[in-house]
Structure formats: structure tokens, C-alpha cells
Write a protein that holds these residues in place. Structure first.
Motif, PDB file in Angstrom:
ATOM      1  N   ASP A  85       0.820  -1.219   0.000  1.00 20.13           N
ATOM      2  CA  ASP A  85       0.000   0.000   0.000  1.00 20.13           C
ATOM      3  C   ASP A  85       0.852   1.267   0.000  1.00 20.13           C
ATOM      4  OD1 ASP A  85      -2.493   1.465   0.172  1.00 20.13           O
ATOM      5  OD2 ASP A  85      -2.116   1.722   2.306  1.00 20.13           O
ATOM      6  N   ILE A  86       1.413   1.637   1.143  1.00 17.74           N
ATOM      7  CA  ILE A  86       2.165   2.893   1.282  1.00 17.74           C
ATOM      8  C   ILE A  86       3.359   2.966   0.313  1.00 17.74           C
ATOM      9  CG2 ILE A  86       3.647   4.222   2.868  1.00 17.74           C
ATOM     10  CD1 ILE A  86       0.828   4.637   3.657  1.00 17.74           C
ATOM     11  N   PRO A  88       4.120   1.327  -2.736  1.00 18.86           N
ATOM     12  CA  PRO A  88       3.816   1.587  -4.155  1.00 18.86           C
ATOM     13  C   PRO A  88       3.183   2.962  -4.377  1.00 18.86           C
ATOM     14  CG  PRO A  88       2.949  -0.556  -3.501  1.00 18.86           C
ATOM     15  CD  PRO A  88       3.421   0.122  -2.248  1.00 18.86           C
ATOM     16  N   VAL A  89       2.366   3.420  -3.441  1.00 21.76           N
ATOM     17  CA  VAL A  89       1.745   4.748  -3.588  1.00 21.76           C
ATOM     18  C   VAL A  89       2.844   5.814  -3.611  1.00 21.76           C
ATOM     19  CG1 VAL A  89       0.291   6.472  -2.452  1.00 21.76           C
ATOM     20  CG2 VAL A  89      -0.483   4.117  -2.569  1.00 21.76           C
ATOM     21  N   ALA A  92       5.009   5.545  -6.746  1.00 24.69           N
ATOM     22  CA  ALA A  92       4.278   6.052  -7.907  1.00 24.69           C
ATOM     23  C   ALA A  92       4.317   7.589  -7.930  1.00 24.69           C
ATOM     24  CB  ALA A  92       2.837   5.547  -7.899  1.00 24.69           C
ATOM     25  N   VAL A  93       4.281   8.197  -6.745  1.00 25.60           N
ATOM     26  CA  VAL A  93       4.408   9.663  -6.645  1.00 25.60           C
ATOM     27  C   VAL A  93       5.814  10.079  -7.103  1.00 25.60           C
ATOM     28  CG1 VAL A  93       4.588  11.594  -5.004  1.00 25.60           C
ATOM     29  CG2 VAL A  93       2.669   9.995  -4.840  1.00 25.60           C
ATOM     30  N   LYS A  96       6.125   9.873 -10.892  1.00 27.55           N
ATOM     31  CA  LYS A  96       5.523  11.016 -11.604  1.00 27.55           C
ATOM     32  C   LYS A  96       6.385  12.266 -11.416  1.00 27.55           C
ATOM     33  CE  LYS A  96       0.838   9.308 -11.618  1.00 27.55           C
ATOM     34  NZ  LYS A  96       0.746   8.336 -10.506  1.00 27.55           N
ATOM     35  N   ALA A 176       7.222   6.910   6.546  1.00 27.52           N
ATOM     36  CA  ALA A 176       6.393   7.212   5.375  1.00 27.52           C
ATOM     37  C   ALA A 176       6.867   8.491   4.686  1.00 27.52           C
ATOM     38  CB  ALA A 176       4.936   7.358   5.798  1.00 27.52           C
ATOM     39  N   SER A 177       7.918   9.126   5.229  1.00 27.50           N
ATOM     40  CA  SER A 177       8.382  10.416   4.696  1.00 27.50           C
ATOM     41  C   SER A 177       9.391  10.238   3.568  1.00 27.50           C
ATOM     42  CB  SER A 177       9.036  11.235   5.811  1.00 27.50           C
ATOM     43  OG  SER A 177       8.142  11.379   6.894  1.00 27.50           O
ATOM     44  N   ALA A 193       4.126  12.354   4.586  1.00 30.76           N
ATOM     45  CA  ALA A 193       2.983  11.757   3.887  1.00 30.76           C
ATOM     46  C   ALA A 193       1.700  12.458   4.341  1.00 30.76           C
ATOM     47  CB  ALA A 193       2.926  10.265   4.203  1.00 30.76           C
ATOM     48  N   GLN A 196       1.976  14.118  -2.823  1.00 32.39           N
ATOM     49  CA  GLN A 196       1.367  14.391  -4.126  1.00 32.39           C
ATOM     50  C   GLN A 196       2.486  14.838  -5.066  1.00 32.39           C
ATOM     51  OE1 GLN A 196      -1.599  13.647  -4.816  1.00 32.39           O
ATOM     52  NE2 GLN A 196      -2.523  13.456  -2.790  1.00 32.39           N
ATOM     53  N   PRO A 197       2.508  14.329  -6.313  1.00 31.81           N
ATOM     54  CA  PRO A 197       3.638  14.633  -7.218  1.00 31.81           C
ATOM     55  C   PRO A 197       3.864  16.132  -7.445  1.00 31.81           C
ATOM     56  CG  PRO A 197       2.206  12.956  -8.177  1.00 31.81           C
ATOM     57  CD  PRO A 197       1.517  13.443  -6.945  1.00 31.81           C
TER      58      PRO A 197
ATOM     59  N   ALA B  43      -2.606  -4.864  -2.896  1.00 36.03           N
ATOM     60  CA  ALA B  43      -3.610  -4.076  -2.177  1.00 36.03           C
ATOM     61  C   ALA B  43      -4.816  -3.878  -3.085  1.00 36.03           C
ATOM     62  CB  ALA B  43      -3.029  -2.736  -1.758  1.00 36.03           C
ATOM     63  N   TYR B  45      -8.726  -1.973  -3.499  1.00 35.01           N
ATOM     64  CA  TYR B  45      -9.493  -0.819  -3.019  1.00 35.01           C
ATOM     65  C   TYR B  45     -10.919  -0.866  -3.563  1.00 35.01           C
ATOM     66  CZ  TYR B  45      -4.629   0.553  -2.321  1.00 35.01           C
ATOM     67  OH  TYR B  45      -3.315   0.573  -1.956  1.00 35.01           O
ATOM     68  N   GLY B  79       4.998  10.087  11.411  1.00 34.24           N
ATOM     69  CA  GLY B  79       5.803   9.759  10.244  1.00 34.24           C
ATOM     70  C   GLY B  79       6.077   8.277  10.043  1.00 34.24           C
ATOM     71  N   ALA B  81       4.827   4.517   9.257  1.00 35.69           N
ATOM     72  CA  ALA B  81       3.702   3.812   8.650  1.00 35.69           C
ATOM     73  C   ALA B  81       3.647   2.388   9.164  1.00 35.69           C
ATOM     74  CB  ALA B  81       3.863   3.803   7.135  1.00 35.69           C
ATOM     75  N   GLY B 143      -1.221   4.170  -8.449  1.00 33.04           N
ATOM     76  CA  GLY B 143      -1.278   5.607  -8.665  1.00 33.04           C
ATOM     77  C   GLY B 143      -1.513   6.297  -7.351  1.00 33.04           C
TER      78      GLY B 143
END
Ligand SMILES: [Cu+2]
Lengths: 216, 156
Positions: A85-86, A88-89, A92-93, A96, A176-177, A193, A196-197, B43, B45, B79, B81, B143
């Protein structure tokens, strides 16, 4: 009478000069402080910490050290490949973000570095497959546990390996930073976190131009 | 006595009927984030809408394409996760519940066959009150949150 008027006008001049001076001093201070600490969220300035020496293994199985961070702007993200989850998100940011820089021919001195905090599962081969999925230029670092600890300590972040389930899977708690390191190896930015790109790109470019100006 | 017996026979006839789609629960925007082939945890959704006057509880999910499915919440505290397993998901009456990147997700564990963007996976959602809803999840490139929000794929 004339004497009085002279005294009054000279007093007036003196007051004006004092006022003018103080306004000048105040505004010059204001401008100077604006210049030394631009208000960019996550900009670590003044006195950024210098990244200490470290060594790790990159996605090609080659040695990667602190020297490979010199001369380039590095964006670091700590995670693990079994994170669905975290990670790949975030990657992906970063993908981009990096593609946008590439399209502006601005990516040549920028490197995105994924640092695995799960050396038990993330071999250089797996890390390579993972980082290349997002971008061919992305660097993936792994290594022994002590090498990974060296890389988390240099930023001062923790990670925790969870307990294994019946099929041997486990979760890892991690930062997550996204961390920004300057070409002089200074830890100069932290982006929290959710990412956003466009926001990441704007803050990165603002910090990069501020630092370039400050070092002139 | 005969009355009671016929009551049970009647009940047993009705029980399986309740297993099929319930108009009170709607599922939209169901997708799975594509991952590099070596990665065996994905994952998923989706958005669940509860149009009923009662709360519904999502108890479990399963799919022929995966060994098992868990419900997770990605929590970020100071910070850091971490993913936290949720035993069940309660959707209060008249509300919608969103599984979305960086928050709640279906943790789909050990896919039996490789899955690429464009593939479809059928997943069974088991709710309380013996409600089961079969959904079709589309595999898509990972994405960021905002971008996913703009897409609205309705249940097939
Ligand atoms: Cu999870």
C-alpha cells in the motif's frame, strides 16, 4: 524667534534621519531573514546535518556509498518490497515527480533512492525488480542488517519487523516520509505523507533554488 | 409440531436466497494495484455503500485467485507507517466506506497466477445477515490517491 525655528527644523531633520535609519535597518533585517529562511514546508535550514559515511549494496549488487550522493540531489524513501500500500503509492508519486523533471530536462542531477528496511527478504535482485518497475533510473539499496541500520540512523528513523504468520509473511513498520539530501550531502528537506507529485515537485524546486541562491 | 417443521422447511428455502446480491449494499470503484511480478501481496481498493437502515458488517473476503484476503489499515503516526489488521469493517446505516491508497485496503495475499494491469479478479465479500456480494476487481497500475478518486468504475 529665528533661533527657535532653526532648532525646531534641525530637530525635525534629526527625527527624520533616525526614523529613516530605523525603517531601513528593520526592512533590511526583514529581507535578510526572508532570504536565509524561505518559508518552504519541510526545508531544513540553517545548519543542515551532513550525511555521515555509509556503505550499502545497490540494485546491481555493486557498492553504493555516501560518495555516490555527492553532486546530486537525492530523494530517499525507506520501505520494503512486500509492502503493498504505502510503498507503491509513494514510489508512484516519485515516478511522476521524476518523469516531470525528465520532461523538463531537469533530472540529470536528481536521483531517487529506495532503501529497503527488510534485508532478510529484499535481495539486490528483488530490490532491482521492484525499483525498475517504477523507473529504470531508480536506485534500490539493501545490505546487511548493520548496513541498513547505518542508513536509518543517518536520518534518525526507526523500523520494526513484525511477527511471522503461518505462511512466513510479516509486516514492517517504516517511515512514510521522503527525505531530501543536497549535492553537498546535507540532509536538507523532509516531506511528510501523504505525498502528491506536484506538491513534491514544487517544494523540491523551491528548496533547490533557495539553496543555490544561499550558497552563491 | 407439523407447523414448526414446515416453518423450518420454509426457512431453509429462504436462507440460500439471501446469499445473493443485496440491493441495500452497493460496491463501486473496485480495483487492485498492480505490483512487480515478484511481489505476492497486493492491495485492493473499493467503496461500499450501505443504503439500509441498519449497520452492515463486512466479515471476510475471499477469492480463487489468492490464498487469503485480510482487511488492513495503513496508519501513519509521527511519520511511521504501519499496517494494522482489522477483524471486520462496520459500515453504519446510510453511509459509505472507502478503501483507498494510504488508508484501508484489502490485503490480497499470495496470488496463484501472475496478474497484470487489465486483468480481472472476482472476489467474494461476506457480510453479516448472511449477505454475500461477488465483485469484479480490475487490476490497474498503482497511482496516487487523487488520481484514483477521479475514476468511477461501477460494479459489473
Ligand atoms: Cu496491508
Amino acid at each position: 524667534m529665528i533661533k527657535n525655528r532653526l532648532l525646531l527644523s534641525s530637530l525635525f531633520v534629526v527625527i527624520c534621519v533616525i526614523l529613516g535609519l530605523s525603517v531601513g535597518i528593520l526592512t533590511s533585517n526583514y529581507y535578510r531573514s526572508e532570504e536565509t529562511t524561505p518559508a518552504i514546508d519541510g526545508f531544513l535550514w540553517p545548519a543542515p546535518k551532513v550525511i555521515p559515511p555509509f556503505s550499502a549494496v545497490n540494485q546491481d549488487g555493486a557498492r553504493f556509498t555516501h560518495e555516490d550522493m555527492e553532486g546530486k540531489w537525492s530523494l530517499l524513501f525507506y520501505g520494503y518490497t512486500h509492502c503493498p500500500d504505502i510503498c507503491p503509492v509513494t514510489l508512484a508519486v516519485l515516478q511522476k515527480f521524476y518523469e516531470k523533471l525528465e520532461s523538463e530536462a531537469n533530472a540529470s542531477n536528481v536521483q531517487v533512492i529506495f532503501i529497503s528496511v527488510d534485508p532478510g527478504r529484499d535481495t539486490p535482485e528483488k530490490t532491482a525488480e521492484y525499483t525498475r518497475y517504477f523507473h529504470k533510473d531508480f536506485i534500490g539499496l539493501t545490505g546487511s542488517k548493520s548496513q541498513v541500520d547505518q542508513m536509518t540512523r543517518m536520518i534518525g528513523i526507526a523500523y520494526f519487523l513484525g511477527e511471522k504468520d503461518a505462511s512466513g509473511n510479516y509486516l514492517v513498520d517504516h517511515s512514510a516520509s521522503i527525505f531530501l539530501v543536497s549535492p553537498e550531502r546535507e540532509w536538507i528537506g523532509i516531506f511528510s505523507a501523504p505525498h502528491q507529485p506536484t506538491d513534491l515537485l514544487q517544494r523540491f524546486q523551491a528548496i533547490r533554488s533557495a539553496v543555490t541562491k544561499l550558497k552563491q | 409440531m407439523r407447523y414448526v417443521a414446515s416453518f423450518f422447511i420454509l426457512m431453509s428455502l429462504f436462507a440460500p436466497a439471501a446469499v445473493f446480491a443485496d440491493p441495500a449494499i452497493g460496491v463501486t470503484s473496485a480495483w487492485i494495484s498492480e505490483a512487480p511480478p515478484m511481489l505476492k501481496v497486493h492491495a485492493g481498493y473499493l467503496v461500499i455503500e450501505n443504503h439500509a437502515d441498519d449497520d452492515v458488517i463486512l466479515l471476510s473476503a475471499s477469492s480463487n485467485a489468492y490464498e487469503r484476503i485480510e482487511f488492513h489499515f495503513s496508519d501513519i503516526i509521527d511519520g511511521m507507517a504501519s499496517m494494522k489488521i482489522q477483524e471486520s469493517i462496520t459500515i453504519p446505516a446510510g453511509t459509505r466506506f472507502e478503501f483507498s491508497p494510504g488508508g484501508y485496503h484489502l490485503m490480497l495475499i499470495n496470488n496463484h497466477n501472475p496478474l497484470r494491469a487489465g486483468d480481472h479478479v472476482s472476489v467474494s465479500l461476506e457480510f453479516n445477515r448472511k449477505i454475500t456480494i461477488d465483485i469484479n476487481m480490475t487490476v490497474r497500475k498503482p497511482g496516487n490517491y487523487q488520481q484514483q478518486q477521479q475514476h468511477h468504475h461501477h460494479k459489473h
